[in-house]
Motif scaffolding. Structure first.
Motif, PDB file in Angstrom:
ATOM      1  N   ALA A  69       0.808  -1.224   0.000  1.00 27.96           N
ATOM      2  CA  ALA A  69       0.000   0.000   0.000  1.00 27.96           C
ATOM      3  C   ALA A  69       0.839   1.269   0.000  1.00 27.96           C
ATOM      4  CB  ALA A  69      -0.937  -0.004   1.212  1.00 27.96           C
ATOM      5  N   SER A  70       2.009   1.208   0.630  1.00 29.56           N
ATOM      6  CA  SER A  70       2.818   2.416   0.816  1.00 29.56           C
ATOM      7  C   SER A  70       4.064   2.480  -0.057  1.00 29.56           C
ATOM      8  CB  SER A  70       3.256   2.523   2.279  1.00 29.56           C
ATOM      9  OG  SER A  70       4.133   1.460   2.623  1.00 29.56           O
ATOM     10  N   GLY A  71       4.524   1.316  -0.524  1.00 28.12           N
ATOM     11  CA  GLY A  71       5.773   1.274  -1.269  1.00 28.12           C
ATOM     12  C   GLY A  71       7.001   1.257  -0.378  1.00 28.12           C
ATOM     13  N   TRP A  72       6.805   1.218   0.924  1.00 27.02           N
ATOM     14  CA  TRP A  72       7.934   1.186   1.854  1.00 27.02           C
ATOM     15  C   TRP A  72       8.590  -0.186   1.856  1.00 27.02           C
ATOM     16  CZ3 TRP A  72       4.807   3.600   6.483  1.00 27.02           C
ATOM     17  CH2 TRP A  72       4.497   4.935   6.157  1.00 27.02           C
ATOM     18  N   SER A  73       9.775  -0.256   2.411  1.00 29.80           N
ATOM     19  CA  SER A  73      10.534  -1.491   2.475  1.00 29.80           C
ATOM     20  C   SER A  73       9.856  -2.508   3.389  1.00 29.80           C
ATOM     21  CB  SER A  73      11.951  -1.196   2.992  1.00 29.80           C
ATOM     22  OG  SER A  73      12.586  -2.375   3.446  1.00 29.80           O
ATOM     23  N   PHE A  74       9.666  -3.721   2.873  1.00 32.42           N
ATOM     24  CA  PHE A  74       9.099  -4.779   3.706  1.00 32.42           C
ATOM     25  C   PHE A  74       9.980  -5.045   4.917  1.00 32.42           C
ATOM     26  CE2 PHE A  74       9.631  -9.202   4.951  1.00 32.42           C
ATOM     27  CZ  PHE A  74       8.367  -9.500   5.435  1.00 32.42           C
ATOM     28  N   GLY A  75      11.290  -5.130   4.686  1.00 36.09           N
ATOM     29  CA  GLY A  75      12.198  -5.463   5.777  1.00 36.09           C
ATOM     30  C   GLY A  75      12.111  -4.491   6.930  1.00 36.09           C
ATOM     31  N   LEU A  76      12.053  -3.200   6.619  1.00 34.92           N
ATOM     32  CA  LEU A  76      11.967  -2.188   7.674  1.00 34.92           C
ATOM     33  C   LEU A  76      10.639  -2.285   8.418  1.00 34.92           C
ATOM     34  CD1 LEU A  76      13.074   0.286   9.134  1.00 34.92           C
ATOM     35  CD2 LEU A  76      12.096   1.705   7.305  1.00 34.92           C
ATOM     36  N   ILE A  77       9.557  -2.442   7.679  1.00 34.89           N
ATOM     37  CA  ILE A  77       8.224  -2.542   8.301  1.00 34.89           C
ATOM     38  C   ILE A  77       8.157  -3.768   9.201  1.00 34.89           C
ATOM     39  CG2 ILE A  77       5.759  -2.845   7.871  1.00 34.89           C
ATOM     40  CD1 ILE A  77       6.266  -1.409   5.160  1.00 34.89           C
ATOM     41  N   PHE A  78       8.635  -4.899   8.698  1.00 31.15           N
ATOM     42  CA  PHE A  78       8.604  -6.141   9.462  1.00 31.15           C
ATOM     43  C   PHE A  78       9.409  -6.005  10.751  1.00 31.15           C
ATOM     44  CE2 PHE A  78      10.177 -10.624  10.045  1.00 31.15           C
ATOM     45  CZ  PHE A  78       8.949 -11.173  10.361  1.00 31.15           C
ATOM     46  N   PHE A  79      10.557  -5.368  10.659  1.00 25.82           N
ATOM     47  CA  PHE A  79      11.399  -5.156  11.833  1.00 25.82           C
ATOM     48  C   PHE A  79      10.681  -4.298  12.873  1.00 25.82           C
ATOM     49  CE2 PHE A  79      14.458  -2.477  14.107  1.00 25.82           C
ATOM     50  CZ  PHE A  79      15.245  -3.441  14.708  1.00 25.82           C
ATOM     51  N   LEU A  80      10.061  -3.203  12.440  1.00 26.80           N
ATOM     52  CA  LEU A  80       9.420  -2.269  13.373  1.00 26.80           C
ATOM     53  C   LEU A  80       8.158  -2.871  14.006  1.00 26.80           C
ATOM     54  CD1 LEU A  80       9.790   1.086  11.381  1.00 26.80           C
ATOM     55  CD2 LEU A  80      11.125   0.317  13.363  1.00 26.80           C
ATOM     56  N   ILE A  81       7.373  -3.574  13.222  1.00 29.58           N
ATOM     57  CA  ILE A  81       6.135  -4.165  13.756  1.00 29.58           C
ATOM     58  C   ILE A  81       6.436  -5.187  14.841  1.00 29.58           C
ATOM     59  CG2 ILE A  81       4.259  -5.764  13.178  1.00 29.58           C
ATOM     60  CD1 ILE A  81       3.771  -4.248  10.651  1.00 29.58           C
ATOM     61  N   ASN A  82       7.546  -5.881  14.709  1.00 36.06           N
ATOM     62  CA  ASN A  82       7.888  -6.923  15.677  1.00 36.06           C
ATOM     63  C   ASN A  82       8.340  -6.372  17.026  1.00 36.06           C
ATOM     64  OD1 ASN A  82       7.531  -9.638  14.626  1.00 36.06           O
ATOM     65  ND2 ASN A  82       9.018  -9.070  13.064  1.00 36.06           N
ATOM     66  N   LEU A  83       8.814  -5.146  17.062  1.00 34.56           N
ATOM     67  CA  LEU A  83       9.420  -4.620  18.283  1.00 34.56           C
ATOM     68  C   LEU A  83       8.506  -4.707  19.514  1.00 34.56           C
ATOM     69  CD1 LEU A  83      11.391  -1.505  16.951  1.00 34.56           C
ATOM     70  CD2 LEU A  83      12.288  -3.746  17.625  1.00 34.56           C
ATOM     71  N   PRO A  84       7.223  -4.304  19.441  1.00 31.74           N
ATOM     72  CA  PRO A  84       6.394  -4.358  20.661  1.00 31.74           C
ATOM     73  C   PRO A  84       6.217  -5.765  21.227  1.00 31.74           C
ATOM     74  CG  PRO A  84       5.355  -2.999  18.978  1.00 31.74           C
ATOM     75  CD  PRO A  84       6.489  -3.723  18.318  1.00 31.74           C
ATOM     76  N   PHE A  85       6.309  -6.773  20.366  1.00 34.99           N
ATOM     77  CA  PHE A  85       6.079  -8.142  20.834  1.00 34.99           C
ATOM     78  C   PHE A  85       7.236  -8.685  21.660  1.00 34.99           C
ATOM     79  CE2 PHE A  85       3.149  -7.782  17.294  1.00 34.99           C
ATOM     80  CZ  PHE A  85       2.025  -8.430  17.772  1.00 34.99           C
ATOM     81  N   TYR A  86       8.415  -8.084  21.517  1.00 30.99           N
ATOM     82  CA  TYR A  86       9.556  -8.591  22.270  1.00 30.99           C
ATOM     83  C   TYR A  86       9.390  -8.351  23.774  1.00 30.99           C
ATOM     84  CZ  TYR A  86      11.740  -9.020  17.708  1.00 30.99           C
ATOM     85  OH  TYR A  86      12.016  -9.361  16.411  1.00 30.99           O
ATOM     86  N   ALA A  87       8.741  -7.241  24.127  1.00 31.08           N
ATOM     87  CA  ALA A  87       8.498  -6.977  25.550  1.00 31.08           C
ATOM     88  C   ALA A  87       7.590  -8.055  26.133  1.00 31.08           C
ATOM     89  CB  ALA A  87       7.875  -5.599  25.731  1.00 31.08           C
ATOM     90  N   PHE A  88       6.555  -8.419  25.382  1.00 34.91           N
ATOM     91  CA  PHE A  88       5.662  -9.487  25.820  1.00 34.91           C
ATOM     92  C   PHE A  88       6.411 -10.814  25.891  1.00 34.91           C
ATOM     93  CE2 PHE A  88       2.814 -13.018  24.855  1.00 34.91           C
ATOM     94  CZ  PHE A  88       1.808 -12.823  25.791  1.00 34.91           C
ATOM     95  N   GLY A  89       7.230 -11.071  24.873  1.00 32.49           N
ATOM     96  CA  GLY A  89       7.984 -12.316  24.845  1.00 32.49           C
ATOM     97  C   GLY A  89       8.955 -12.423  26.006  1.00 32.49           C
ATOM     98  N   PHE A  90       9.575 -11.309  26.387  1.00 38.66           N
ATOM     99  CA  PHE A  90      10.513 -11.317  27.512  1.00 38.66           C
ATOM    100  C   PHE A  90       9.799 -11.685  28.800  1.00 38.66           C
ATOM    101  CE2 PHE A  90      12.316  -8.897  31.106  1.00 38.66           C
ATOM    102  CZ  PHE A  90      13.531  -9.558  31.210  1.00 38.66           C
ATOM    103  N   LYS A  91       8.610 -11.140  28.994  1.00 40.85           N
ATOM    104  CA  LYS A  91       7.855 -11.389  30.221  1.00 40.85           C
ATOM    105  C   LYS A  91       7.356 -12.826  30.286  1.00 40.85           C
ATOM    106  CE  LYS A  91       3.868  -9.680  32.836  1.00 40.85           C
ATOM    107  NZ  LYS A  91       2.754  -8.703  32.869  1.00 40.85           N
ATOM    108  N   ARG A  92       6.938 -13.357  29.131  1.00 35.64           N
ATOM    109  CA  ARG A  92       6.285 -14.666  29.125  1.00 35.64           C
ATOM    110  C   ARG A  92       7.209 -15.830  28.786  1.00 35.64           C
ATOM    111  NH1 ARG A  92       1.631 -14.062  31.942  1.00 35.64           N
ATOM    112  NH2 ARG A  92       0.429 -12.281  31.197  1.00 35.64           N
ATOM    113  N   MET A  93       8.210 -15.583  27.909  1.00 34.80           N
ATOM    114  CA  MET A  93       9.004 -16.683  27.377  1.00 34.80           C
ATOM    115  C   MET A  93      10.472 -16.644  27.788  1.00 34.80           C
ATOM    116  SD  MET A  93       6.502 -18.060  25.680  1.00 34.80           S
ATOM    117  CE  MET A  93       7.258 -19.300  24.645  1.00 34.80           C
ATOM    118  N   GLY A  94      10.936 -15.517  28.337  1.00 32.59           N
ATOM    119  CA  GLY A  94      12.320 -15.444  28.784  1.00 32.59           C
ATOM    120  C   GLY A  94      13.226 -14.696  27.829  1.00 32.59           C
ATOM    121  N   LEU A  95      14.344 -14.222  28.369  1.00 28.06           N
ATOM    122  CA  LEU A  95      15.273 -13.408  27.599  1.00 28.06           C
ATOM    123  C   LEU A  95      15.895 -14.180  26.441  1.00 28.06           C
ATOM    124  CD1 LEU A  95      16.802 -10.759  27.219  1.00 28.06           C
ATOM    125  CD2 LEU A  95      18.510 -11.598  28.864  1.00 28.06           C
TER     126      LEU A  95
END
Length: 219
Positions: A69-95
Motif C-alpha cells: 500500500a505504501s511502497g515502503w521497504s518490507f524489511g523495515l516494516i517487518f522489523f518495526l512491527i515486531n518490536l512491541p512483541f519482544y516486551a511481551f515475549g521477555f515477560k512470558r518466554m524469557g530473555l
C-alpha cells in the motif's frame, strides 16, 4: 526446562527416562543449525509471496500489506512491527527466547530485501507460489519453534497461548490470519487473496500437525 528425571547411578537410564518424558536435549550446535535453517526457509517463503504479489498472515502479512500500500521497504516494516512483541515475549518466554527471536526476525527482514538481487523468477504461478511458500515458511517456523525461537510478532504470542492454554499454535495463528486476510481485500486483487489463503492454510496446517507439545519438547 526441568526434565523431571530422578537422580540415578545408572546413567544408561537417563536417555530412556528423557524419552518417556518427551524431552529432547539440544546442544548449542543443534540450536544454531536449526535456527539458521528456520531463518532461511522462512525468508525464502516470504520472498516467494512477495514476488508473486501475495500475502500471508501474522506480522509478515501485515508488513507485506503495508509495503504494497505504501511502497515502503518490507524489511523495515517487518522489523518495526515486531518490536512491541519482544516486551511481551521477555515477560512470558524469557530473555533467551526473545534474543533468538529478535535475531531470527531481523535476519529474515534482511534476507527478504537481499533476495531480489540473488534470485529472479522468469515465471511464477501464484497458486504454485502460495503452496511452496506455505511449505517453506511452515517448515522454517517449525524449526525456529523447536529450537527456542520464533519469527517474532504473533509467533511469540501463539507459542505462549499453546503453552499456557493448550491451543495449538497453528490454529491460533490461522484465526489471526483470517483477520489480516479480511483487510487484504481492500489492498490487493481478490484472486491473489484467495491464492494467499491457500498458502496460509498449508503453512498453519503444517505447524498444527507437526509442532505439538505432546510430540516434541526441546530443552
Amino acid at each position: 526446562m526441568n526434565t523431571n528425571i530422578e537422580p540415578n547411578d545408572d546413567a544408561s537410564r537417563a536417555p530412556a527416562a528423557s524419552a518417556r518424558e518427551g524431552f529432547v536435549v539440544h546442544s548449542l550446535l543443534d540450536n544454531l543449525q536449526g535456527q539458521v535453517f528456520g531463518i532461511l526457509m522462512t525468508a525464502f517463503g516470504t520472498f516467494l509471496l512477495r514476488s508473486a504479489g501475495l500475502i500471508t498472515g501474522q506480522t509478515a502479512g501485515l508488513s507485506l500489506l503495508i509495503s504494497y500500500a505504501s511502497g515502503w521497504s518490507f524489511g523495515l516494516i517487518f522489523f518495526l512491527i515486531n518490536l512491541p512483541f519482544y516486551a511481551f515475549g521477555f515477560k512470558r518466554m524469557g530473555l533467551g527466547f526473545v534474543i533468538r527471536s529478535f535475531i531470527s526476525a531481523t535476519s529474515i527482514s534482511i534476507l527478504v530485501e537481499l533476495a531480489p538481487y540473488l534470485i529472479i523468477f522468469e515465471k511464477l504461478d501464484v497458486v504454485t507460489a502460495a503452496v511452496l511458500a506455505g511449505c517453506a515458511a511452515g517448515v522454517g517456523l517449525i524449526a525456529l519453534f523447536r529450537h527456542g525461537a520464533s519469527a517474532g510478532g504473533l509467533g511469540i504470542l501463539a507459542l505462549y497461548v499453546q503453552d499456557r492454554f493448550g491451543i495449538r499454535a497453528g490454529w491460533f495463528q490461522l484465526g489471526a490470519d483470517l483477520l489480516i486476510f479480511a483487510l487484504s481485500f481492500l489492498i490487493i486483487d481478490s484472486s491473489a487473496v484467495i491464492a494467499s489463503l491457500l498458502g496460509a492454510f498449508v503453512l498453519n496446517t503444517l505447524i498444527a500437525f507437526n509442532h505439538r507439545k505432546d510430540w516434541y519438547v526441546a530443552q
